[in-house]
Design an enzyme around this catalytic site. Structure first.
Site, PDB file in Angstrom:
ATOM      1  N   THR A  69       0.799  -1.210   0.000  1.00 13.40           N
ATOM      2  CA  THR A  69       0.000   0.000   0.000  1.00 13.40           C
ATOM      3  C   THR A  69       0.835   1.265   0.000  1.00 13.40           C
ATOM      4  O   THR A  69       0.298   2.323   0.205  1.00 13.40           O
ATOM      5  CB  THR A  69      -0.923   0.031   1.227  1.00 13.40           C
ATOM      6  OG1 THR A  69      -0.118   0.037   2.396  1.00 13.40           O
ATOM      7  CG2 THR A  69      -1.828  -1.170   1.265  1.00 13.40           C
TER       8      THR A  69
ATOM      9  N   ASN B 125      -4.329  18.232  -0.629  1.00 21.40           N
ATOM     10  CA  ASN B 125      -4.715  17.498  -1.830  1.00 21.40           C
ATOM     11  C   ASN B 125      -5.411  18.334  -2.886  1.00 21.40           C
ATOM     12  O   ASN B 125      -5.548  17.902  -4.031  1.00 21.40           O
ATOM     13  CB  ASN B 125      -5.543  16.286  -1.447  1.00 21.40           C
ATOM     14  CG  ASN B 125      -4.643  15.205  -0.908  1.00 21.40           C
ATOM     15  OD1 ASN B 125      -3.786  14.705  -1.637  1.00 21.40           O
ATOM     16  ND2 ASN B 125      -4.784  14.870   0.357  1.00 21.40           N
TER      17      ASN B 125
END
Lengths: 400, 400
Positions: free
Chosen positions: B187, B395
């Site tokens: 991950t 983000n």
């Protein structure tokens, strides 16, 4: 807009359930017993009014005369007392209105896990019933709002064999908005009112189908609520011949779908912290399920949603989200457009210029993203919003 | 901490791949050919170095001498040119080091969809190779960071039949962190280095199992990356008898698992905008899959994560998220605790006082939430962070 539907009245009061001095208790009443269709959340954790509503409908006779709805308290995770409170409200409202408790449906929205302030509600009911008027439905649409910032209503009129029939609706929803898979399932609170005369079985079916294509295809945060409910009442006062699958069913279904889509769009536009309303279309899938799952995965991706907020056509995040949805893809076949600007072709970026144009598309606030997988003929779409800093602020502070 | 592992050297340079004046190109080298185990992202959209790595390993001979890694550019969605670039880097580094291209693995992390700036990389390779030193591994751990704010390393030493063996690792990851289901799958980016002599087949199996229990159980945003890679190199220089399933396998596996868990926790603690590190345990499930899916759904819920940020023990959101995970629940059996403070019992809130105590638990920044479904004996846990306003800021602006 005037929310006037023959034979329906509305009323709303401020009962100080949570918000002080704000309408938070509403009542919709039908002059005649209305055919009732209903869909409820599929969340395994269901609020008391949802459990009571499902129980009521399971006992047959899909008819109702009244809908009571409060905001500020979801009456969820409140145990047996919560269900008893729903029955008390039904009895009290029925008594004041001179109808039977089984004629009353209750919906709640707000904070989970707190007992309803029953004293304040019962104190407010007499005035609520007294206040019923044909002009009162918009006040109900205000009373059901929580973190919503605007009232959400829609109305349509159609001709059914020479008779004018009205279909109208109100909705609330700004957070904990995210459908699970498959009908029948609602994703927020919405009440549809019509003076149409309808076949009860067809009416339930058409509600399930249209909800599945509209409310079930929006997401603010992917979190399915414990309280989601759509109730549709049709009181028959228009005097039309009964609408069913063969007689004007297609016409009314199309209008209802358009009406619910209108409300669904209003929900996303007013979603918590939402600054962008994005129609995401996944095309070129092998199966409908594949298109649907990929669309939902992309529409719920925090990285995609924050990029929308930043007006960044960050297509790598969209492809990455599609790639983790659980279906084999061929990345070399994927293309992606923002409105009519293609920014990915055969899995690779088209050009810096195309991205600059896509940036401009995003600045408009409402746009369509088309992801073509290049694998087949199936498609699915979702209406989604962005994740803004305000989204976090609203939800970090919701209970305080 | 001193990241010293017998027989391994590291080097890092600033190649201006994206960030200027910051280490962004790293090299790990083993004096001897090392047994290589590897797990890669299960995302269907795989970056070029992942595709090249899988291809390399499928051709057999799980051995490597060097790992080249860059940050600032993921070399994902870059088509055939992206793969050719990986091969060019392998060849160039192999030539400078006097080894063969098949001895070199490449990993990348950063923005998706932009071609690698190959000129800058090839220009930097000679200095990169010249710079190799036993003290250079920490610089590599710095060079792989993107939105990370701190270096992530861990080291353990164990006794294997009287011989001291070292296992150490480095990791990066702060966003696009969310495992898909099931091993083998990584991950984030992590490199494990050991001087142990190991059985190659056992080494691959132990990496898959330990990754599955550690990195695969963390989530920042649920978005599985296109580039996730864990490479584990064991060069055998400790001089121990070969470790395998029967000879010290359990010992090394336990240590490796603890090492990876240490790195996994460092990743969540340094997750994008993360202010809370939460161990979420789902107990009392009927099956392991049920426990796992419910834990992942709660751990990824935006409403749960924003409540964590707001230090609000908003348990209704936790129950609601559990209820939408797709398994039948009995809400009347559910209980919930924050550390040792029980705030939900039999599906209902315990008291205002308990919630106030839970609020204090949350203020500590690191805590455990235990959700007991009351249905069976299975359990699963996830390590998750909160969603902060900074998460959105980071983000929304990532590419600009």
């Amino acid at each position: 807009m005037n929310l006037l539907i023959p034979g329906f009245k509305g009323s709303a009061v401020s009962a100080n359930i949570k918000y002080h001095g704000r309408l938070d208790l509403g009542l919709i009443a039908s002059n005649e017993s209305a055919v009732l269709a209903a869909v409820f959340t599929r969340n395994e954790v269901k609020a008391a009014p949802v459990l009571a509503g499902i129980d009521r409908l399971s006992r047959g006779g899909p008819y109702a005369r009244a809908v009571v709805v409060n905001s500020g308290n979801a009456n969820a995770c409140t145990g047996k007392d919560g269900i008893a409170d729903v029955h008390k409200i039904c009895s009290l409202v029925a008594k004041e209105m001179g109808i039977t408790p089984d004629d009353v449906m209750v919906s709640s929205t707000g904070v989970i896990g707190q007992p309803l302030p029953m004293g304040r509600i019962t104190d407010a009911v007499p005035a609520l019933v007294r206040g019923l008027s044909e002009n009162g439905l918009e006040a109900v649409a205000d009373a059901i709002l929580t973190t919503d910032t605007v009232r959400k209503t829609a109305i349509r009129r159609i001709d059914v064999g020479g008779v004018e029939v009205t279909v109208a609706g109100m909705a609330k929803g700004a957070g904990m908005i995210g459908p699970n898979i498959g009908p029948p399932q609602a994703t927020m609170l919405s009440f549809v009112l019509s003076d149409a005369k309808v076949d009860p079985v067809w009416w339930q079916g058409v509600l399930e189908r249209t909800v599945s294509d509209t409310f079930n295809r929006i997401t603010i945060d992917g979190d399915t609520s414990t309280n989601d409910t759509v109730l549709a009442l049709a009181n028959g006062l228009a005097g039309n011949m009964e609408i069913n699958e063969v007689y004007y069913g297609g016409t009314l279904e199309a209008v209802l779908k358009e009406l619910l889509q209108d409300l669904a769009r209003q929900i996303v536009m007013d979603g918590e912290g939402v600054t962008k309303c994005v129609t995401l279309v996944v095309k070129g899938a092998r199966t409908g399920e594949e298109a649907d799952r990929i669309a939902r995965t992309v529409a719920e991706s925090p990285l995609v949603k924050t990029a929308f907020f930043g007006e960044d056509p960050n297509w790598g995040r969209i492809l990455a989200a599609a790639g983790r949805a659980g279906f084999p893809l061929d990345q070399g076949l994927i293309s992606l457009s923002f409105d009519d600007i293609e920014i990915v072709r055969m899995g690779m970026g088209v050009s810096k210029e195309a991205e600059d144009l896509a940036k401009k598309v995003m600045a408009a606030g409402e746009f369509t993203v088309v992801l073509d997988l290049g694998l087949g003929q199936e498609e699915a779409s979702m209406l989604t919003g962005d994740f803004s800093t305000d989204y976090v602020r609203i939800n970090a502070d919701y209970r305080t």
